[in-house]
Enzyme design. Structure first.
Site, short mmCIF file in Angstrom:
data_model
loop_
_atom_site.label_atom_id
_atom_site.label_comp_id
_atom_site.label_asym_id
_atom_site.label_seq_id
_atom_site.Cartn_x
_atom_site.Cartn_y
_atom_site.Cartn_z
N GLU A 10 -5.80 -22.86 -15.25
CA GLU A 10 -7.01 -23.66 -15.38
C GLU A 10 -8.22 -22.72 -15.36
OE1 GLU A 10 -9.61 -27.15 -13.11
OE2 GLU A 10 -8.05 -26.07 -12.02
N ASP A 30 -3.31 -24.76 -11.02
CA ASP A 30 -4.60 -25.34 -10.65
C ASP A 30 -5.52 -24.25 -10.10
OD1 ASP A 30 -6.29 -27.70 -10.05
OD2 ASP A 30 -5.90 -27.16 -7.97
#
Length: 652
Positions: free
Chosen positions: A380, A351
Site C-alpha cells: 500500500e 497494509d
C-alpha cells in the site's frame, strides 16, 4: 538569462539513453544542448551517486551552427538505488544550472541561477522481475462483510456480542459511538461472508476477473478487521479456515487467484497477543510482562500507555524487528505467511507498507518467493513508489527484492484530475510519464491500477459533480443522492475512466460494486453493500465489454506504451507488439491498438493522427465493431463529448 538557451529532455533518447529506469552496471549517456554566442569554459554533469557527490566533465560531441551538444557518460552503480543528476555550465564569470522542472516531472527542465532540483534515475537489480501471470490479470477488491451473504435466508454467522446487525442489506452504513468513551466504533455488520464470495465466483469469472484481493478476513472485533485478533483464524462471522481453503480451491479451478490483506504493523487490542479486553484465555502482553507476546509491543507506562497506530488505542503497534514476532509472522515453520500460502492464497497485500521496516518487508518477499516463486507481494503506497521516503529513508520497493507491485494511487489521481478537467491532456501525459520514467518496466506493468478502494470516495460520486466532501456533514453525506443529470454525467465519465484503466499498462483493479454503479463518500459510505439484483445494467455491461477487450488482446496487457496525442481535453496512446515480442520478450502476435479519449463534456473533437510509421491497414473500432478506413496512413476520426475509442489493426 542573457542570450543563452539550454535544453535537456529526459524523455527523449537523444538526451538520455537508455530511457527511464536502468539496471545496475549499465552505461547511461546524458546530453545537453546549448545555444549561446559566448564561449563555454566547462560543462559539468553533477551526480549524486552512492550517497556522495561526483562531477563529470561533459565533452563537446556535436556542433550544429550555434547549437552545441555536450555529452557525459556514466555507469550505474553495482548496488540498486537512486541516482540523481543536474548540469552546471560555466561561461567566464557566469555560472548556469540546468535541472528538473519545478514539478519534478522529468522531461524538459529549466535554467536556474542556483542549485536546481535533480533528475532521477532508478537503478534496479538486473535480475528484477515480477510474475508474468500477474501482469496479465484483472483484479477485484472485496470488502467481505459488504459483498454477499452466502445464506439465502440472510443468516448471520456467529454474531459477536458487541456487534450491531443492519436489518436490511441495502441500509446505509453508519458508524456509532462508544457510550463510555465517545470514540467511533466499527462494530456494524451486514453479514457478508466467504460463502458469499464463493457463490459469486461464477459472476466474477463471467466478469473476467483473474485475481481477488480480499480486505482482512482474520478474526477481529470490527467490521473492517484491520485490528487483527488472531492471524491464523478466519473470523467466525466470515466462515472458517476450511471454507477459505475450499474457496481458494474453487477459485483456482476457475483461473482466479486469491490475495490476502496482511496487517502486520499493529494488532488489535482485543487479540490473543495483547488481550486488553481479556476475551482470550491466553496471557496477553497487556495482562502480564511474562506474556510471550510482551516483547512485541512498546509500553511507555505499563500497561495502559503504549505505542499505537495513529494514536488509536485499539490498534497497538508492534515491534516488527522483534525476533519472535518475525518468526511468528514470517520465518517460522508454520508462520502466518507460510500457513495461508499453503492453504491456497497466491500472495499478500501489505497494509501501510511504509510503516514496516524495510528489512521486515524484504524478509517477507524472500520467504514468499522461496515458498512460491510465482506468488505476489503488493504494498500500500500512496505516492510515487520509486522515491517514497518513510521515516527518513528512501524505500527500495521497486528495485528487485522488496515488492512485486504497489497500489497505484498516483494513477487514480491523474485520471480523476483529467476526467474532472483539473488537468489537461499535456499535464496528464507528463504526470504519467513521471511514473513511466521512474518505474522499471517490470513494475510499471505490474502496478495495481486502482480507481476506487475502501479508503477513498467512490469514483462515481466524484465524477458526477457531487458536492466536495468537506462541504457536507457526515449526516448530509449519508443522505446525499445523485440527481438524474449527475447520474448521466457520472456514468459517461466512468465509462471513459474504465476504458482508460483497461487499456493502460498495469493490472486493473476494480473495487467491488464500481462496475454496478455504487457511489458514496469516504468511509463508511464507500463500503456499502453490493446491490445484487439492482445493478446499473448500463455500466455493468460496459465494464464487461471493457474487461473482455482487455482479456482478449495481449497488446493491451504487455504491449509497448507509446503516447501519441496530449492536448486540451484529448489524450491518446498506442499499444504495440511488433516482431512477435512484447515488452518482456514474450512471444505474442503482432498488434497495434490506438486509444483516444475526449474528456470535454460539451465539445466534439476532430482528429487526424499520422500512424503510417506503425500501420497503414484499416482498423477495427472495438466499441462499435465497425471497420475504420486508414487513408495515406492517417487515422481521421471525430470524438464526441466524453467519448473514448479503441482501435485495433484488423481486429486480430
Amino acid at each position: 538569462m542573457k542570450n543563452i538557451s539550454i535544453l535537456h529532455d529526459s524523455h527523449k533518447l537523444r538526451f538520455r539513453s537508455p530511457f527511464g529506469a536502468v539496471p545496475c552496471g549499465e552505461v547511461v549517456t546524458l546530453s545537453l544542448e546549448l545555444s549561446l554566442k559566448e564561449s563555454v569554459d566547462r560543462v559539468i554533469l553533477r551526480l549524486w551517486k552512492d550517497h556522495r557527490e561526483e562531477q563529470v566533465d561533459m565533452v563537446l560531441s556535436e556542433e550544429l551552427g550555434e547549437k552545441r551538444i555536450y555529452s557525459g557518460y556514466i555507469s550505474t552503480p553495482p548496488k540498486a538505488g537512486l541516482l540523481w543528476y543536474f548540469f552546471i555550465i560555466i561561461c567566464g564569470e557566469e555560472t548556469y544550472y540546468y535541472g528538473n522542472n519545478y514539478e519534478n516531472l522529468g522531461g524538459i527542465g529549466r535554467i536556474y541561477n542556483h542549485e536546481p532540483p535533480s533528475y532521477q534515475i532508478t537503478v534496479f537489480k538486473k535480475e528484477a522481475t515480477t510474475p508474468n501471470w500477474f501482469k496479465e490479470s484483472i483484479m477485484y477488491q472485496i470488502f467481505v462483510d459488504r459483498f454477499c451473504n452466502g445464506y439465502d435466508e440472510g443468516e448471520i454467522l456467529n454474531p459477536k456480542k458487541h456487534c450491531v446487525i443492519y436489518p436490511r442489506w441495502d441500509d446505509t452504513p453508519v458508524y456509532g459511538k462508544c457510550p463510555q468513551t465517545g470514540k467511533t466504533v466499527c462494530h456494524d455488520f451486514f453479514g457478508g461472508n466467504l460463502l458469499g464470495v464463493m457463490k459469486k465466483l461464477p459472476y466474477l469469472k463471467e466478469l473476467g476477473i483473474n485475481v481477488i484481493y480480499l480486505n482482512p478476513i482474520f478474526e477481529a472485533s470490527t467490521s473492517h478487521k484491520y485490528d487483527t485478533g488472531d492471524y491464523k483464524k478466519i473470523d467466525p462471522m466470515f466462515g472458517n479456515n476450511e471454507l477459505f481453503k475450499e474457496l481458494c480451491h474453487r477459485a483456482n479451478d476457475m483461473g482466479i487467484s486469491i490475495i490476502l490483506d496482511g496487517v502486520f504493523s499493529h494488532t488489535g487490542s482485543d487479540s490473543i497477543y495483547f488481550n486488553r479486553e481479556g476475551k482470550y484465555p491466553s496471557l496477553g502482553a497487556y495482562q502480564s510482562k511474562e506474556s510471550p507476546y510482551y516483547s512485541w509491543y512498546r509500553f511507555e507506562e505499563y500497561p495502559d500507555k503504549y505505542d499505537c497506530w495513529w494514536g488509536i488505542d485499539t490498534l497497538p503497534n508492534v515491534n516488527e524487528m522483534e525476533p519472535s514476532y518475525q518468526d511468528f509472522i514470517i520465518s517460522g515453520e508454520n508462520s502466518v505467511i507460510k500457513y495461508w500460502i499453503r492453504q491456497g492464497a497466491k500472495g499478500w497485500r501489505l497494509d501501510v507498507v511504509d510503516e514496516l521496516p524495510q528489512e521486515f518487508v524484504k524478509k517477507i518477499y524472500r520467504i514468499l518467493k522461496e515458498l512460491d516463486p510465482d506468488s505476489v507481494l503488493i504494498g500500500e503506497v500512496w505516492e510515487d513508489a520509486s522515491n517514497k521516503i518513510a521515516y527518513g529513508h528512501i524505500r527500495d520497493y521497486l528495485l528487485g527484492d522488496e515488492l512485486d507491485s504497489v497500489m497505484n494511487y498516483p494513477f487514480r489521481s491523474i485520471l480523476l484530475d483529467f476526467l474532472l478537467g483539473k488537468k489537461d491532456g499535456q499535464q496528464t501525459h507528463l504526470a504519467l510519464m513521471r511514473l513511466y520514467e521512474n518505474y522499471p518496466a517490470q513494475y510499471f506493468y505490474s502496478t495495481m491500477n486502482i480507481i476506487g478502494t475502501h479508503d477513498v470516495e467512490r469514483a462515481l460520486t466524484l465524477l458526477s459533480g457531487a458536492p466536495p466532501e468537506h462541504t457536507l456533514s457526515k449526516e448530509e453525506q449519508s443522505g446525499y443522492r445523485l440527481a438524474p443529470e449527475q447520474w448521466e454525467l457520472g456514468m459517461a465519465r466512468m465509462k471513459l475512466l474504465s476504458l482508460f484503466q483497461m487499456t493502460f499498462p498495469g493490472v486493473p483493479c476494480i473495487y467491488y460494486g464500481d462496475e454496478a454503479g455504487m457511489h458514496g463518500y469516504r468511509d463508511p459510505l464507500n463500503r456499502g453493500t453490493y446491490p445484487w439484483g439492482n445493478e446499473e445494467q448500463e455500466i455493468l455491461s460496459w465494464y464487461k465489454k471493457m474487461i473482455s477487450i482487455r482479456n482478449k488482446y495481449a497488446v493491451l496487457k504487455t504491449g509497448k506504451w507509446l503516447p501519441v496525442l496530449a492536448e486540451g481535453s484529448v489524450y491518446g496512446y498506442i499499444r504495440l507488439i511488433e516482431n512477435g515480442l512484447d515488452v518482456f520478450q514474450q512471444k505474442r502476435p503482432n498488434n497495434l491498438a490506438i486509444i483516444l479519449l475526449n474528456t470535454n463534456t460539451e465539445q466534439e473533437i476532430s482528429l487526424n493522427i499520422d500512424i503510417k510509421k506503425y500501420r497503414q491497414s484499416n482498423m477495427l473500432d472495438l466499441i462499435t465493431g465497425q471497420a475504420h478506413s486508414i487513408v495515406d496512413g492517417i487515422l481521421d476520426i471525430t470524438l464526441k463529448p466524453l467519448e473514448g475509442k479503441i482501435y485495433i489493426d484488423g481486429g486480430k
